[in-house]
Design a protein around this motif. Sequence first.
Motif, PDB file in Angstrom:
ATOM      1  N   THR A   5       0.846  -1.191   0.000  1.00  0.00           N
ATOM      2  CA  THR A   5       0.000   0.000   0.000  1.00  0.00           C
ATOM      3  C   THR A   5       0.875   1.231   0.000  1.00  0.00           C
ATOM      4  O   THR A   5       2.022   1.203   0.439  1.00  0.00           O
ATOM      5  N   ARG A   6       0.303   2.310  -0.480  1.00  0.00           N
ATOM      6  CA  ARG A   6       1.072   3.550  -0.518  1.00  0.00           C
ATOM      7  C   ARG A   6       1.459   3.987   0.888  1.00  0.00           C
ATOM      8  O   ARG A   6       2.549   4.495   1.131  1.00  0.00           O
ATOM      9  N   GLU A   7       0.551   3.807   1.826  1.00  0.00           N
ATOM     10  CA  GLU A   7       0.822   4.216   3.194  1.00  0.00           C
ATOM     11  C   GLU A   7       2.031   3.462   3.742  1.00  0.00           C
ATOM     12  O   GLU A   7       2.886   4.034   4.422  1.00  0.00           O
ATOM     13  N   VAL A   9       3.364   3.864  -7.499  1.00  0.00           N
ATOM     14  CA  VAL A   9       2.457   2.779  -7.119  1.00  0.00           C
ATOM     15  C   VAL A   9       1.230   2.784  -8.014  1.00  0.00           C
ATOM     16  O   VAL A   9       0.801   1.744  -8.521  1.00  0.00           O
ATOM     17  N   SER A  10       0.666   3.958  -8.223  1.00  0.00           N
ATOM     18  CA  SER A  10      -0.549   4.024  -9.032  1.00  0.00           C
ATOM     19  C   SER A  10      -0.260   3.723 -10.489  1.00  0.00           C
ATOM     20  O   SER A  10      -1.139   3.310 -11.237  1.00  0.00           O
ATOM     21  N   ARG A  11       0.994   3.936 -10.895  1.00  0.00           N
ATOM     22  CA  ARG A  11       1.352   3.674 -12.279  1.00  0.00           C
ATOM     23  C   ARG A  11       1.584   2.197 -12.541  1.00  0.00           C
ATOM     24  O   ARG A  11       1.576   1.744 -13.667  1.00  0.00           O
ATOM     25  N   LYS A  12       1.843   1.471 -11.463  1.00  0.00           N
ATOM     26  CA  LYS A  12       2.142   0.047 -11.641  1.00  0.00           C
ATOM     27  C   LYS A  12       0.961  -0.658 -12.266  1.00  0.00           C
ATOM     28  O   LYS A  12      -0.175  -0.440 -11.879  1.00  0.00           O
ATOM     29  N   LYS A  13       1.251  -1.536 -13.200  1.00  0.00           N
ATOM     30  CA  LYS A  13       0.201  -2.311 -13.839  1.00  0.00           C
ATOM     31  C   LYS A  13      -0.378  -3.291 -12.837  1.00  0.00           C
ATOM     32  O   LYS A  13       0.324  -3.778 -11.965  1.00  0.00           O
ATOM     33  N   PRO A  14      -1.657  -3.590 -12.961  1.00  0.00           N
ATOM     34  CA  PRO A  14      -2.205  -4.629 -12.093  1.00  0.00           C
ATOM     35  C   PRO A  14      -1.524  -5.951 -12.386  1.00  0.00           C
ATOM     36  O   PRO A  14      -0.944  -6.137 -13.451  1.00  0.00           O
TER      37      PRO A  14
END
Lengths: 171, 344
Positions: A8-10, B31-36
């Motif tokens: 998780t980002r956190e 993190v948000s850019r990482k592919k599922p």
Amino acid sequence: MTELSLRTRESFDAVMRKYADMVYRLAYSRTGSTFDADDILQEVFLRYIKADKTYNDEEHRKAWLLRITINCTRSYASSAWNRHTDYDEPDPNIGAEDPALKNAETKNDVMNALMSLPEKYRTAIYLLYYEDMSVAQIAKTVGTSETNVKTRLSRGREMLKEKLEGVEFDV
Amino acid sequence: MFKEQLNMSFENIKPSPELLDRISAMMSEEVSRKKPPLQMRAVKYAGIAAAVALAAGGTLLAVNNANHGIDTAGKGYSIAAAAADTPVTALPETAAAVQAAGAEEPAAEEMAILQAGIPVTEAAYTAEEAEEAEPEAAMFIMAADSAPVDENGMTADYDAGAGAEDNAVAPFVAKIAPETTSADGEAPLFPDAVAEAAEAAAPPVPEEAIMEIASIESADAYDPSRAAIIDGASADYLLPEEPVSADELPIEEPTAVEETAEDEAEVFIITVDDPTGVITDIPKTAACGEIFEIKTGVVYDADVLIYADGEEVARTHYDSDYWGFMFTMPDHDVVITVKFSGEW
């Protein structure tokens, strides 16, 4: 075995804030530059998040981060931008770039003496006395033999003794 | 004493809060850019593939039925049917579903994944899992799950030709049709005109999509026999590339840094013990005094050490591209050992 893989980002953020000082200080001790340490700190945690490894325990995570920091400083030192800088030679300008640090460092003979050592001795001394690592751990982290580490520590201490009169080493 | 002084002196050395915030933001972005994970993406591909197969699937099932009964999923001929874990449903509704889902033009990546042949076990998911990852894909799976099935596992009203008439699946049909025969194994089920028109409409598979296949672990399980369902002329570029391991890094010619040996100098044998990570082609023999650089790939998780008869070879080059070790040939045969220190 405890699985501590952080997803998780956190969690990533918490780890970064927990180990940022450690990584930053090691990077600074190797490069002697806060600006380089800034870059290396970013690079280390970028690699950390990309690796997304599973660590056996916190010691494992810490060792991994130290290792990556050392590798990053090597890569950074060999980058085209930094090739003009010889990290094995003491940097005469260390501490001169940051006024706040300069004030702190000029008051601190130990810091100046340490930073004037060649990089390999400096790193060994730093990891032993600041990070409380054993010779075996240092050897593993730096990627050399324990004998080499002992030699570096011994020579580093000798150099420090010359620079710091009356200094006493606990080990 | 020294330790205490050192600790005090380093207390002031710390990153600024602004820098930490910036890194935190950078990490969040990363993190948000990482592919599922692949499995979640497989749901998407499987769902779309299911729709395609349901529309064009009469063909597939006709072949499989003729040869193997309804064991389509088990034989791995159609990952789409396997993903749906059910036989084909009625075609008109499925074709409409494909269009409704906006699958008029299948992405090249999806097509490549489909044709790479993801093993059934990786592609088969429940409708609930699929819905969470890809609602559109789940729709197809659920529709397939609810299809009425006869004792042979077939739906009653499939039409082998209907899928070919649907532009949405034409590219896929074109890839399948040339190698697909009717139950008697003779005549193609689709007219050539349909196949040609569909092939013309098919988008080219970009290189990125092919690389995507190579990176998929499941590509290891690729079965060459599946190429039978791929258009023969284009099968080669669709085949997944072999995964490249560390010891298959590009081999460079040995870099002779300096030639100090005389022409008549005696030549000695070099034996390399486990050249993992070495990207230099180490010569099998060298004259005494000959110097050459042994290059290894950069390993961030460990350290590479090279030994010649147990004696460490000095590393002389750090770079982001490679690490270099300068080796001088002794006056005897030598064994070069490459070791990775630490298990990180």
